[in-house]
Design an enzyme around this catalytic site. Structure first.
Site, PDB file in Angstrom:
ATOM      1  N   ARG A 541       0.844  -1.196   0.000  1.00 25.92           N
ATOM      2  CA  ARG A 541       0.000   0.000   0.000  1.00 25.92           C
ATOM      3  C   ARG A 541       0.877   1.243   0.000  1.00 25.92           C
ATOM      4  O   ARG A 541       1.842   1.343   0.779  1.00 25.92           O
ATOM      5  CB  ARG A 541      -0.891  -0.013   1.253  1.00 25.92           C
ATOM      6  CG  ARG A 541      -2.125   0.862   1.118  1.00 25.92           C
ATOM      7  CD  ARG A 541      -3.199   0.466   2.132  1.00 25.92           C
ATOM      8  NE  ARG A 541      -2.745   0.591   3.493  1.00 25.92           N
ATOM      9  CZ  ARG A 541      -3.370   1.320   4.438  1.00 25.92           C
ATOM     10  NH1 ARG A 541      -4.464   1.967   4.151  1.00 25.92           N
ATOM     11  NH2 ARG A 541      -2.903   1.366   5.649  1.00 25.92           N
ATOM     12  N   SER A 605       6.616  -5.114   7.733  1.00 29.22           N
ATOM     13  CA  SER A 605       6.028  -5.905   8.820  1.00 29.22           C
ATOM     14  C   SER A 605       6.680  -7.275   8.978  1.00 29.22           C
ATOM     15  O   SER A 605       6.008  -8.298   9.042  1.00 29.22           O
ATOM     16  CB  SER A 605       4.531  -6.067   8.572  1.00 29.22           C
ATOM     17  OG  SER A 605       3.952  -4.807   8.340  1.00 29.22           O
ATOM     18  N   ASP A 659       4.719  -2.840  11.306  1.00 30.65           N
ATOM     19  CA  ASP A 659       3.293  -2.497  11.246  1.00 30.65           C
ATOM     20  C   ASP A 659       2.671  -2.377  12.630  1.00 30.65           C
ATOM     21  O   ASP A 659       1.741  -1.590  12.850  1.00 30.65           O
ATOM     22  CB  ASP A 659       2.516  -3.515  10.410  1.00 30.65           C
ATOM     23  CG  ASP A 659       2.636  -4.938  10.935  1.00 30.65           C
ATOM     24  OD1 ASP A 659       3.565  -5.220  11.711  1.00 30.65           O
ATOM     25  OD2 ASP A 659       1.808  -5.785  10.549  1.00 30.65           O
TER      26      ASP A 659
END
Length: 943
Positions: A541, A605, A659
């Site tokens: 993203r 992450s 994350d």
């Protein structure tokens, strides 16, 4: 002239087809389809009333729960005794259900003996009737040389309306069929039978089930046809039963699964709801019956009354001069002289008229040919009305089943028994034809019950035994997933020990406790535009985040999502980071900001060791990633090199962020008490604000002294003392725990099941991330699949049929757990989900699948709750507080979308950390906004 017309009219009447005058005379009995649909709709409304606890007491159709929860699946086995009480005689049977035969292959062997019931017992004391039944049972065992020493399971077919509170308990509502024994109404007839057996003595019998004959008929046919979920009796009496969704049966607790409901549809119309369809002949039959005003529908349909209806019609027509030249015999005036057997004989295809003449002659009548044709037609209309009314009631039941299951078409089988259906030559065809005409969208098959209700009663007992056995085996299978408070306390203790060990500079630790170099949470003064890049699963993203100057919590956010193909996830590192650079380039084009030199935060992450906020060395891939030449390398450098190779844009990468840390920062922007981040999604992890003095590895590995760190951090704190009273003097850093590694040293082996072992061995990283494999979305579906596979191989699911689908790793995604466990989801929808996966399930299968999903997801939530309790207790003790108030920022599909995960996690944390008041705040914008905030905080520090 008038005389000529009168003669002509009279002559035309003499020449008239005799069936037409009957048609006119019995016009009210000749029901057309619109009327049948109206009756069907009224019956559906009565069914609904009977199922509701609010209206059941006043309902004419009682809709009695039977506590029969499943039809046979062909795996039933065992030997049973059966009693069948409901007519002028009763039967005792020995029923052997052969093991391992299955639907369409099954076998039931029966030996039976019929015992007469003396008439005086039908009107005597109820205890005497049951004494006779018990003595007959003992005689049967003696005659068949069946051992009296061995305990025998017994099924009891009792063909009178009872309110059942359990499968082996039923309170008599009222007698019928000429039975009127005293003293049993309102009593438990099973207990009455047990007491009679005890009085008889010398019998070791366990009454497992009491079954209505209609239910037994459904079960008998269900043994040979898996689609049989409706039972229908059209004989001396009439009734229907069907499998209703348990959630609609108010009188029984629970809402999962199905239960057979005995409609007792003979009472339809007792509340005058059929008055506009009742003829004078129906009223006469009712008035002369043993129970005036009761069982109105039954009196219009069943064999006990059809002959009498025909007699009354013929008598009235004769009195009016329409038959027999107006002559009426004494026999015709006598109740019961025309029977239902006579009705069937009159309607025989070839011999019907001859039979009609013989029957009328026996009644001392001298019928003409036209008389015989007319009386035969009366018989046809009365019996046709009976089959039409039965079809209307059956159509209502089938419509309800179709609506319950939200189906456009319904394939179903109706098991049928009863002398009218069996012996009347035209009845079955008429019934079938009308049902199919009323419900063209239903594919209805009718199966005649062989062996009657006795076999069905034994099958009810066999099914009950099968379900009890399966229940035990399923419970044993799922027992290891059901963790006690003591086990959860141990997990909490082990997590706490792992957290402490990971903070130390020396010694092994499965929990990495990685420093993030994030020293404080946002204070609301952050401003400016920042780019956030988020890589953590199957998607990447890119986000543009704009914090408006001077407006706390006013954030503008734009983003675009890109897929990471599996071949790139598991290809080379260069291919992976080139793909990310291409996605960033596309996003900047999309936003029209290709030439802007924006500060960026990179949410990455995966476990990284950081030596500064903008460097992070990948420790190991998780979540299915295996890109080469990345582990042991600085991921920020890898991204910078990919951007440089592309040579289209430039970025100032200020921070690399896990994350979990991003989630904490995002929620801390909304709630200043947020100092913990939790991810419960594809993976699972926790971060929290740890006191710098406890982080030994920052001193030794990165060359910072505690005092130096404290001095620098104190300058960063600013007004932190105003924000969190008492904390301003304590420098902190966010620690990314990477708690998924708990158990990699074997410390969780005592709670790990064989299914977890299988999942671990088949994973991309065997022996690693053991806690994550018990708790995260990437693995829970696979754990469920392993359990389902084991249960199926054991014959407890899907009829023991192991499909290729079920053997396919990864086919049972964790999203299915969330869908299947939804409280709003009916079992039909669970079956639909399983069908999409190529798993053809029964209602019982769906219940077990839902239970397996619940056990696996509940354990995951409890383990996360135990881990969270360890974290908050550590923070409380760090600060020397008696009570801690703190907020946890949470993200992840498992936490947000699963219907029960969040609640179980929170409850577990509350119980295991009673001195901590923990608020869970779901992250709205996720880790992307958090990465931008970390970048903004870091920029503020350097500006």
């Amino acid at each position: 002239m008038l005389a000529v017309h009168l003669v002509s009219f009279f002559f035309s009447k003499l020449q008239e087809d005799p069936t037409k005058k009957v048609d006119r005379f019995l016009y009210a009995m000749r029901l057309h389809d619109d009327q049948l649909k109206d009756i069907s709709a009224r019956f559906q409304a009565e069914m609904k009333k009977g199922l509701s606890s609010e209206s059941n007491a006043a309902a004419a159709v009682k809709m009695l729960p039977t506590h029969v929860r499943s039809t046979p699946d062909g795996t039933e086995k065992g030997q049973f005794l059966a009693l069948d009480l409901g007519g002028s005689k009763f039967k005792v049977l020995q029923v052997k259900v052969r093991e391992g035969m299955g639907i369409k292959r099954g076998g039931v062997e029966m030996e039976e003996r019929t015992y007469p019931i003396p008439k005086e017992l039908l009107i005597g004391k109820g205890t005497e009737l049951f004494g006779h039944v018990s003595e007959s049972l003992k005689d049967f065992l003696h005659q068949r040389n069946i051992s009296l020493e061995k305990k025998h399971p017994l099924a009891f077919t009792f063909s009178f309306p009872c309110e059942q509170t359990a499968l082996d308990q039923g309170f008599l509502l009222g007698w019928g069929k000429n039975y009127r024994p005293r003293g049993l109404q309102g009593k438990d007839v099973v207990q009455t039978l047990r007491e009679a057996i005890d009085r008889t003595g010398g019998l070791d019998v366990e009454v497992l089930a009491m079954v209505n004959d209609t239910v037994a008929t459904m079960m008998t046919c269900g043994f040979d046809d898996e689609y049989c979920e409706v039972g229908l009796i059209i004989g001396t009496g009439t009734n229907a039963c069907y499998m209703e969704e348990l959630r609609h049966i108010d009188l029984v607790e629970g809402d999962e699964g199905r239960m057979c409901v005995n409609t007792e549809w003979g009472g339809f119309g007792d509340d005058e709801s059929l008055n506009d369809y009742i003829t004078e002949f129906d009223r006469d039959v009712d008035a002369a019956s043993n129970n005036p005003g009761k069982q109105i529908f039954e009196k219009m349909i069943s064999g006990m009354y059809l002959g009498e209806l025909v007699r009354l019609v013929v008598l009235k027509m004769a009195k009016l001069g329409l038959l027999f030249d107006g002559r009426v015999s004494d026999a015709l005036r006598t109740k019961g002289k025309i029977t239902t057997a006579h009705v069937a004989a009159m309607e025989e295809y070839k011999n019907g008229l001859k039979n009609t003449k013989d029957i009328l002659t026996e009644l001392d009548l001298n019928p003409s040919s036209d008389d015989c044709i007319a009386v035969q037609h009366v018989s046809t209309i009365v019996s046709f009305r009976s089959s039409n009314l039965a079809a209307a009631g059956l159509a209502a039941i089938l419509s309800r089943i179709k609506q319950n299951r939200n189906l456009r078409t319904l394939r179903i089988t109706v098991g049928v028994d009863g002398t009218v259906y069996k012996t009347h030559p035209q009845y079955p065809k008429r019934l079938h034809k009308v049902v199919r005409r009323l419900l063209p969208e239903c594919h209805v098959r009718f199966v005649l019950s062989d062996s009657g209700s006795s076999k069905g009663a034994a099958l009810v007992s066999a099914v009950a035994q099968r379900l009890a056995s399966r229940r035990r085996q399923v419970d044993e299978t799922l027992a290891p997933f059901r963790l006690s408070q003591e086990q959860l306390q141990l997990v909490k203790t082990r997590m706490r020990a792992g957290l402490e060990a990971g903070l130390k500079s020396k010694g092994p630790s499965t929990i990495k406790m990685l420093p993030s170099f994030v020293y404080r949470t946002p204070d609301g003064t952050e401003k400016g535009k920042y780019l956030a890049l988020d890589l953590g699963g199957t998607n990447f993203r890119a986000l543009l985040v704009n914090f408006k100057k001077g407006l706390q919590h006013n954030v503008r956010l734009y983003h675009k999502i890109y897929t990471i193909p599996q071949e790139i996830m598991q290809g080379t590192g260069e291919e992976l980071f080139d793909h990310i650079a291409q996605c960033v380039s596309d996003f900047l084009d999309y936003m029209g900001m290709k030439n802007a030199h924006l500060p960026a935060g990179f949410t990455f992450s995966f476990p990284c060791e950081q030596t500064a906020i903008d460097t992070g060395t990948l420790v190991s891939w998780t979540k299915g990633y295996k890109a080469t030449d990345c582990e042991g390398h600085d991921v920020v450098s890898l991204l910078r090199e990919a951007i440089k190779r592309r040579n289209e844009f430039d970025l100032d990468i200020v921070a690399v962020v896990n994350d979990t840390v991003g989630t904490m920062m995002s929620c801390a922007y909304e709630d200043p008490q947020c100092e913990i981040g939790l991810i419960a999604g594809t993976g699972t992890n926790v971060c929290y604000m740890e006191e710098l003095k406890n982080i030994e590895k920052t001193e030794h590995k990165f060359g910072k002294t505690e005092e130096g760190e404290k001095e620098e951090h104190m300058q960063d704190e600013g007004t932190e003392g105003e924000k969190k009273e008492g904390d301003a003097e304590i420098p902190k850093m966010c620690i990314n725990t990477e708690w998924g590694g708990l158990g990699d040293d074997g410390s969780l082996d005592d709670i790990i099941t064989p299914y977890d072992v299988e999942v671990n061995q088949n994973s991309l990283n065997p022996g690693k991330q053991r806690f994550e494999k018990l708790t995260s979305g990437m693995y829970l579906g696979e754990v469920v699949r392993q359990v389902l596979l084991d249960l199926t191989r054991g014959g407890l699911l899907f009829r023991g049929h192991v499909t290729e689908t079920l053997k396919t790793p990864g086919i049972f995604q964790t999203k299915y757990l969330s869908q299947i466990e939804s409280d709003r989801l009916a079992l039909l929808q669970v079956r639909s989900i399983l069908q999409q996966l190529g798993l053809n399930s029964t209602c019982d299968d769906s219940i077990i699948v839902k239970e397996v999903c619940g056990a696996v997801s509940r354990r995951a939530a409890q383990l996360c709750g135990a881990g969270m309790a360890a974290v908050v207790e550590k923070i409380r003790e760090n600060r020397g507080l008696d009570h801690l108030n703190i907020t946890v920022g949470v993200d992840g599909a498992l936490y947000k979308l699963h219907p029960h995960f969040a609640g179980v996690l929170q409850e577990t944390a509350r119980i295991l950390a009673p001195q901590c008041n923990v608020t869970f705040l779901p992250s709205e914008e996720g880790s992307g906004k958090g990465a931008a905030l970390i970048t903004a905080v870091a920029r503020q520090k350097h500006d």
